[in-house]
Design an enzyme around this catalytic site. Sequence first.
Site, short mmCIF file in Angstrom:
data_model
loop_
_atom_site.label_atom_id
_atom_site.label_comp_id
_atom_site.label_asym_id
_atom_site.label_seq_id
_atom_site.Cartn_x
_atom_site.Cartn_y
_atom_site.Cartn_z
N MET A 30 0.81 -1.34 0.01
CA MET A 30 -0.03 -0.05 0.05
C MET A 30 0.65 1.39 0.05
O MET A 30 0.37 2.37 0.38
CB MET A 30 -0.90 -0.03 1.24
CG MET A 30 -2.07 -1.16 1.09
SD MET A 30 -3.35 -1.07 1.88
CE MET A 30 -2.92 -0.69 3.81
N GLY A 31 2.47 1.18 -0.33
CA GLY A 31 3.15 2.18 -0.29
C GLY A 31 3.49 2.55 1.01
O GLY A 31 3.58 1.58 1.87
N LEU A 33 6.74 2.96 1.81
CA LEU A 33 7.63 1.60 1.86
C LEU A 33 8.48 2.06 2.77
O LEU A 33 9.10 3.22 2.87
CB LEU A 33 8.32 1.32 0.46
CG LEU A 33 7.37 1.19 -0.83
CD1 LEU A 33 8.05 0.90 -1.94
CD2 LEU A 33 6.24 0.07 -0.38
N HIS A 37 9.32 -3.58 3.40
CA HIS A 37 9.12 -3.70 1.94
C HIS A 37 10.21 -4.02 1.12
O HIS A 37 10.19 -4.72 0.21
CB HIS A 37 8.30 -2.60 1.41
CG HIS A 37 7.19 -2.11 2.19
ND1 HIS A 37 6.91 -1.17 2.97
CD2 HIS A 37 5.77 -2.84 2.31
CE1 HIS A 37 5.74 -1.02 3.49
NE2 HIS A 37 4.74 -2.05 3.03
N LYS A 149 5.41 -9.79 9.35
CA LYS A 149 4.88 -8.93 10.60
C LYS A 149 3.42 -8.90 10.41
O LYS A 149 2.98 -9.06 11.66
CB LYS A 149 5.35 -7.55 9.92
CG LYS A 149 5.55 -6.45 11.17
CD LYS A 149 4.29 -5.98 11.95
CE LYS A 149 4.09 -4.51 11.48
NZ LYS A 149 2.98 -4.05 10.76
N ASP A 150 2.64 -9.13 9.46
CA ASP A 150 1.38 -9.39 9.22
C ASP A 150 0.96 -10.88 9.21
O ASP A 150 0.80 -11.22 7.96
CB ASP A 150 0.80 -8.55 8.08
CG ASP A 150 0.98 -7.07 8.18
OD1 ASP A 150 0.26 -6.60 9.04
OD2 ASP A 150 1.61 -6.32 7.34
#
Length: 281
Positions: A30-31, A33, A37, A149-150
Site C-alpha cells: 500500500m506504499g 515503503l 517492503h 509482520k502481518d
Amino acid sequence: MQIVTTIRETRQIIHNASREGKTIGFVPTMGSLHEGHLSLIRRAKTETGFVVVSIFVNPTQFGKDEDFETYPRNLDRDAALSESAGADLIFCPDAGEMYPKGFQTYVEVAEITTGLCGAARPGHFKGVTTVVAKLFNIVKPHKAYFGQKDAQQAAVIEHMVRDLDMDLDIVRCPIVREPDGLAMSSRNVYLSARERNAAVVLSQSLFQAEEMIRQGIRDASEIRQYIASVIQKEPLAQIGYVEVVNAVSLKKVDFIAGQILIALAAKFGNTNLIDNLCIEV
Ligand code: PAF
C-alpha cells in the site's frame, strides 16, 4: 523501471516479460515503503526474473473509523525506493481501476479471519483477500512475497491460495526491526516521539517470552499473562490482544508445542501496532 496505472498496460508488460522467459515475482504493497517492503523486493529480485510492485491503498480493507484518508501516500519516494531495491514495474492503479462501477464480487476466507486482528476489524481480511486475488489475476506471479509482520494476513492468503487452487508460491519473509527492536510498519510515522519510545515494549515483551519458552515454560496462559503484564507497565500502551496460537490454523493453544505464533496488538494514542513471534518447540 516502468510505472503504470492501468490493468491493460500492466498485463501487456508482464506478458512481454513472460515471453522472454522471465519468472514473475510480485510484492503487493500500500506504499509508504520502509525497509520491510524493500527486503521483500530484494528477495523477489534474487528469486525471480521480473519484479512487479503494486502500490494501492485499498479502500475495502479499511473500516469506516480507520485511517484510509490519512494513510501516508508518496508515490515518487516509493517509486525511487522500489527501483533501488530492484523492481522492474510499479502498478499503481486508482480505486476506479480496481473497483469500477458495479463491482460486487468479494473473496472471503472464513475461520482464520475471525480471531486476532480480524476480531476488532470486521471486513478487513475480506478487503485484503479480494484485492490480493484481483492483483494475482492481473499480475499472474510465480511467487508473491509477504512479510511475517502481518502473520495473520500471510496465513489468510496462504489459505486462499490453497482453497482456490491459485497457481503460485507464497513466500513469507522475516520481520524487519528497528535497531531497538520495534517492528517496521508504515504506521510508525503516526507515533509521537514519546509513543515511539514506548512502543519498544512490544518487541521486548515478545523477546522475553521467547526466553521463557526456551527455558522450558509450556503453559500458554502463563506466557500470555507475562506479556500482558510487561505491556501494561507502559502507561502509553493500550493492549488490543495478546494470543498464543497454532502458527498454521491460528487457533488458540493451551500448551506450547509445535509451531506457535505469539501475536499481539496494542494502541499508542490512535495508532494500532501489531507484532509477533513465531517459535518452533
Ligand atoms: O499488507 C499490505 O500492505 C496490504 O494488506 C496488501 C497485502 C498490499 C493488500 O492491500
